[in-house]
Design a protein around this motif. Structure first.
Motif, PDB file in Angstrom:
ATOM      1  N   TRP A  30       0.819  -1.221   0.000  1.00 49.50           N
ATOM      2  CA  TRP A  30       0.000   0.000   0.000  1.00 49.50           C
ATOM      3  C   TRP A  30       0.849   1.265   0.000  1.00 49.50           C
ATOM      4  CZ3 TRP A  30      -4.682  -0.723   3.873  1.00 49.50           C
ATOM      5  CH2 TRP A  30      -5.423  -1.849   3.501  1.00 49.50           C
ATOM      6  N   LYS A  31       2.147   1.147   0.243  1.00 48.88           N
ATOM      7  CA  LYS A  31       3.052   2.295   0.334  1.00 48.88           C
ATOM      8  C   LYS A  31       2.492   3.292   1.361  1.00 48.88           C
ATOM      9  CE  LYS A  31       4.546   1.159  -4.253  1.00 48.88           C
ATOM     10  NZ  LYS A  31       5.157   1.565  -5.502  1.00 48.88           N
ATOM     11  N   MET A  32       2.681   4.601   1.160  1.00 47.55           N
ATOM     12  CA  MET A  32       2.202   5.571   2.163  1.00 47.55           C
ATOM     13  C   MET A  32       0.792   6.027   1.791  1.00 47.55           C
ATOM     14  SD  MET A  32       4.207   8.799   3.865  1.00 47.55           S
ATOM     15  CE  MET A  32       3.752  10.036   2.663  1.00 47.55           C
ATOM     16  N   GLY A  36      13.941  -4.125   1.107  1.00 46.13           N
ATOM     17  CA  GLY A  36      14.675  -3.837  -0.126  1.00 46.13           C
ATOM     18  C   GLY A  36      13.853  -3.265  -1.255  1.00 46.13           C
ATOM     19  N   HIS A  37      12.652  -2.765  -0.942  1.00 44.85           N
ATOM     20  CA  HIS A  37      11.868  -2.170  -2.026  1.00 44.85           C
ATOM     21  C   HIS A  37      12.684  -1.055  -2.693  1.00 44.85           C
ATOM     22  CE1 HIS A  37       8.798   0.064  -4.153  1.00 44.85           C
ATOM     23  NE2 HIS A  37       8.108  -1.072  -4.154  1.00 44.85           N
ATOM     24  N   SER A  38      12.514  -0.878  -3.981  1.00 42.36           N
ATOM     25  CA  SER A  38      13.353   0.089  -4.708  1.00 42.36           C
ATOM     26  C   SER A  38      13.169   1.510  -4.190  1.00 42.36           C
ATOM     27  CB  SER A  38      13.079   0.033  -6.205  1.00 42.36           C
ATOM     28  OG  SER A  38      11.757   0.423  -6.463  1.00 42.36           O
ATOM     29  N   TYR A  69      10.942  -9.759  -7.848  1.00 43.64           N
ATOM     30  CA  TYR A  69      11.679  -9.045  -8.898  1.00 43.64           C
ATOM     31  C   TYR A  69      10.839  -7.865  -9.358  1.00 43.64           C
ATOM     32  CZ  TYR A  69      13.301  -7.840 -13.546  1.00 43.64           C
ATOM     33  OH  TYR A  69      13.712  -7.140 -14.644  1.00 43.64           O
ATOM     34  N   GLU A  70      11.389  -6.674  -9.142  1.00 39.18           N
ATOM     35  CA  GLU A  70      10.653  -5.467  -9.518  1.00 39.18           C
ATOM     36  C   GLU A  70      11.563  -4.542 -10.323  1.00 39.18           C
ATOM     37  OE1 GLU A  70       7.116  -4.696  -6.718  1.00 39.18           O
ATOM     38  OE2 GLU A  70       8.879  -3.848  -5.788  1.00 39.18           O
ATOM     39  N   PRO A  71      11.515  -4.635 -11.648  1.00 40.75           N
ATOM     40  CA  PRO A  71      12.312  -3.703 -12.449  1.00 40.75           C
ATOM     41  C   PRO A  71      11.857  -2.278 -12.154  1.00 40.75           C
ATOM     42  CG  PRO A  71      10.761  -4.947 -13.843  1.00 40.75           C
ATOM     43  CD  PRO A  71      10.680  -5.525 -12.471  1.00 40.75           C
ATOM     44  N   ILE A 101       7.845   0.292 -12.093  1.00 43.94           N
ATOM     45  CA  ILE A 101       7.089   0.544 -10.856  1.00 43.94           C
ATOM     46  C   ILE A 101       6.369   1.876 -10.931  1.00 43.94           C
ATOM     47  CG2 ILE A 101       7.271   0.943  -8.374  1.00 43.94           C
ATOM     48  CD1 ILE A 101       9.519  -1.056  -8.299  1.00 43.94           C
ATOM     49  N   GLY A 102       5.052   1.808 -10.852  1.00 45.92           N
ATOM     50  CA  GLY A 102       4.226   3.020 -10.844  1.00 45.92           C
ATOM     51  C   GLY A 102       4.252   3.786 -12.145  1.00 45.92           C
ATOM     52  N   THR A 103       4.792   3.204 -13.195  1.00 43.79           N
ATOM     53  CA  THR A 103       4.954   3.921 -14.455  1.00 43.79           C
ATOM     54  C   THR A 103       3.901   3.530 -15.482  1.00 43.79           C
ATOM     55  OG1 THR A 103       6.401   2.172 -15.268  1.00 43.79           O
ATOM     56  CG2 THR A 103       7.462   4.046 -14.193  1.00 43.79           C
ATOM     57  N   GLY A 110       5.542  -4.457 -10.602  1.00 43.55           N
ATOM     58  CA  GLY A 110       5.747  -3.320 -11.510  1.00 43.55           C
ATOM     59  C   GLY A 110       4.566  -3.205 -12.457  1.00 43.55           C
ATOM     60  N   SER A 111       3.599  -2.329 -12.067  1.00 40.78           N
ATOM     61  CA  SER A 111       2.427  -2.051 -12.907  1.00 40.78           C
ATOM     62  C   SER A 111       1.625  -3.295 -13.273  1.00 40.78           C
ATOM     63  CB  SER A 111       2.842  -1.264 -14.161  1.00 40.78           C
ATOM     64  OG  SER A 111       3.424  -0.033 -13.794  1.00 40.78           O
ATOM     65  N   VAL A 112       1.516  -4.237 -12.337  1.00 34.63           N
ATOM     66  CA  VAL A 112       0.602  -5.367 -12.561  1.00 34.63           C
ATOM     67  C   VAL A 112      -0.823  -4.854 -12.365  1.00 34.63           C
ATOM     68  CG1 VAL A 112      -0.128  -7.668 -11.817  1.00 34.63           C
ATOM     69  CG2 VAL A 112       2.304  -7.057 -11.751  1.00 34.63           C
ATOM     70  N   ILE A 171       2.022  -6.004  -5.715  1.00 30.07           N
ATOM     71  CA  ILE A 171       1.153  -5.052  -6.397  1.00 30.07           C
ATOM     72  C   ILE A 171       1.130  -3.734  -5.634  1.00 30.07           C
ATOM     73  CG2 ILE A 171      -1.152  -4.786  -7.414  1.00 30.07           C
ATOM     74  CD1 ILE A 171       0.310  -7.491  -8.096  1.00 30.07           C
ATOM     75  N   GLY A 172       1.386  -2.624  -6.327  1.00 33.58           N
ATOM     76  CA  GLY A 172       1.319  -1.312  -5.686  1.00 33.58           C
ATOM     77  C   GLY A 172      -0.037  -0.671  -5.920  1.00 33.58           C
ATOM     78  N   GLY A 173      -0.112   0.200  -6.901  1.00 28.75           N
ATOM     79  CA  GLY A 173      -1.320   0.990  -7.158  1.00 28.75           C
ATOM     80  C   GLY A 173      -2.604   0.174  -7.188  1.00 28.75           C
TER      81      GLY A 173
HETATM   82  P1  PGA Z   1       3.057  -0.637  -8.889  1.00 27.40           P
HETATM   83  O1  PGA Z   1       4.055  -0.836  -7.646  1.00 27.40           O
HETATM   84  O2  PGA Z   1       2.203  -1.895  -8.971  1.00 27.40           O
HETATM   85  O3  PGA Z   1       2.232   0.581  -8.535  1.00 27.40           O
HETATM   86  O4  PGA Z   1       3.895  -0.450 -10.099  1.00 27.40           O
HETATM   87  C1  PGA Z   1       4.674  -2.070  -7.401  1.00 27.40           C
HETATM   88  C2  PGA Z   1       5.564  -1.954  -6.193  1.00 27.40           C
HETATM   89  O5  PGA Z   1       6.157  -0.893  -5.978  1.00 27.40           O
HETATM   90  O6  PGA Z   1       5.703  -2.919  -5.416  1.00 27.40           O
END
Ligand code: PGA
Length: 250
Positions: A10-12, A93-95, A165-167, A171-173, A211-213, A232-234
Motif C-alpha cells: 500500500w506504500k504511504m 529492499g523495495h526500490s 523481482y521489480e524492475p 514501478i508506478g509507471t 511493476g504495474s501489474v 502489487i502497488g497501485g
Molecule cells: P506498482 O508498484 O504496482 O504501482 O507499479 C509495485 C511496487 O512498488 O511494489
C-alpha cells in the motif's frame, strides 16, 4: 514451499478509516483459495489490519523495519515490535527504500538477519534501473543485489523468504515488463539459486513479479512458468482490482 502469492504494497496510502474501508471491501470479494494473499499497510495501521483480517486467511506485512531490536533510533520500528502486533511478514529492499532512503545491500543484509532471527517471513525486493536494462547489465545488477543482500543466509532460511523481482522502470509507471521479460529474469534467478545453493532452494522459493501489474495483464504474467505471483502497488488500493489480480490464477 513454492506457492502462488499476491501481495499488496500500500506504500504511504490509507489512514485508519480508509484501511477499514479497503479491507471490508476486500473481505466481500470472492477470492480464490489457490493463492496466499498478503497486504502491507503503513505501520500505523498494522494492528488494526491484523484484527480486521483475523477471520480470513489474508496475512499482514510491514513495508520495512529496522535491523536493531531496541534503542536510540528515532522514528524506527523493530522486528520484535512488529511481532508484538501479530505481524510475521516484512517487505525488505523495495526500490523506493533503496533509492529514496538510501538503503544499501549491506544494510539489507542486516535487516534480513534481524527478520530471520525473529522468525519472520521476508519479501525481498530487487530489480534493475532502466539504464541497467538499456546497457544490457540487468542480469548482473540483479545477481549482485541478491548476492550482497540475501545470499549469505543458510539453506534452511529460504523457507522464510519470498523473492520479488521489480524492475524499477516498471514501478508506478504503467509500463510493465513483458511476460517474456519477467519469465527470462525469473528463470535466471532460479538458475542462480540452483548454482549458489541447490535445486531444492531454486524450485521451492516463490518468485513474485512487481511493476504495474493490473487486472488486464496479471493472467499473462502469472501464466509464465517461473512467475509465482505479484507484488502489487497501485492496483492493491482498489479491492476489485486487487481481487481480479489474485483471481488471475483461477
Ligand atoms: P506498482 O508498484 O504496482 O504501482 O507499479 C509495485 C511496487 O512498488 O511494489
Amino acid at each position: 514451499m513454492r506457492r502462488n502469492i499476491v501481495a499488496g504494497n500500500w506504500k504511504m496510502n490509507c489512514d485508519i478509516p480508509q484501511t477499514y474501508e479497503l479491507l471490508d471491501a476486500l473481505k466481500e470479494q470472492d477470492i480464490t483459495d489457490e493463492v496466499s494473499v498478503i497486504v502491507a499497510p503503513p505501520f500505523t495501521n498494522l494492528q488494526s489490519a491484523n484484527q480486521a483480517l483475523l477471520d480470513t486467511e489474508i496475512l499482514v506485512a510491514a513495508q520495512n523495519m529496522h535491523q536493531e531490536s531496541t534503542g536510540a533510533y528515532t522514528g524506527e520500528v523493530s522486528a520484535t515490535m512488529l511481532k508484538s502486533v501479530g505481524v510475521e511478514v516484512v517487505i525488505l529492499g523495495h526500490s523506493e527504500r533503496r533509492a529514496i532512503f538510501g538503503e544499501t545491500n549491506a544494510l539489507l543484509t542486516a535487516k534480513v538477519n534481524a527478520a530471520l532471527e525473529n522468525e519472520m517471513t521476508i519479501i525481498f525486493c530487487f530489480g534493475e534501473e532502466l539504464s541497467d536494462r538499456k546497457a544490457g547489465s540487468h542480469f548482473d545488477v540483479v545477481r549482485q543485489q541478491l548476492e550482497e543482500g540475501i545470499f549469505h543466509i543458510e539453506k534452511e532460511n529460504w523457507n522464510n523468504v519470498i523473492l520479488a523481482y521489480e524492475p524499477v522502470w516498471a514501478i508506478g509507471t504503467g509500463e510493465t515488463a513483458t511476460p517474456d521479460q519477467a519469465q527470462e529474469m525469473h528463470h535466471f534467478i532460479r538458475n542462480t539459486l540452483a548454482e549458489v545453493f541447490d535445486t531444492d532452494v531454486s524450485q521451492d522459493v516463490s518468485i513474485l513479479y512487481g511493476g504495474s501489474v493490473k487486472p488486464g495483464n496479471a493472467k499473462e504474467i502469472f501464466g509464465k512458468q517461473d512467475v509465482d505471483g505479484g507484488l502489487i502497488g497501485g492496483a492493491a488500493l482498489n479491492a476489485a482490482d486487487f481481487t481480479a489480480i489474485i483471481n488471475a490464477f483461477e
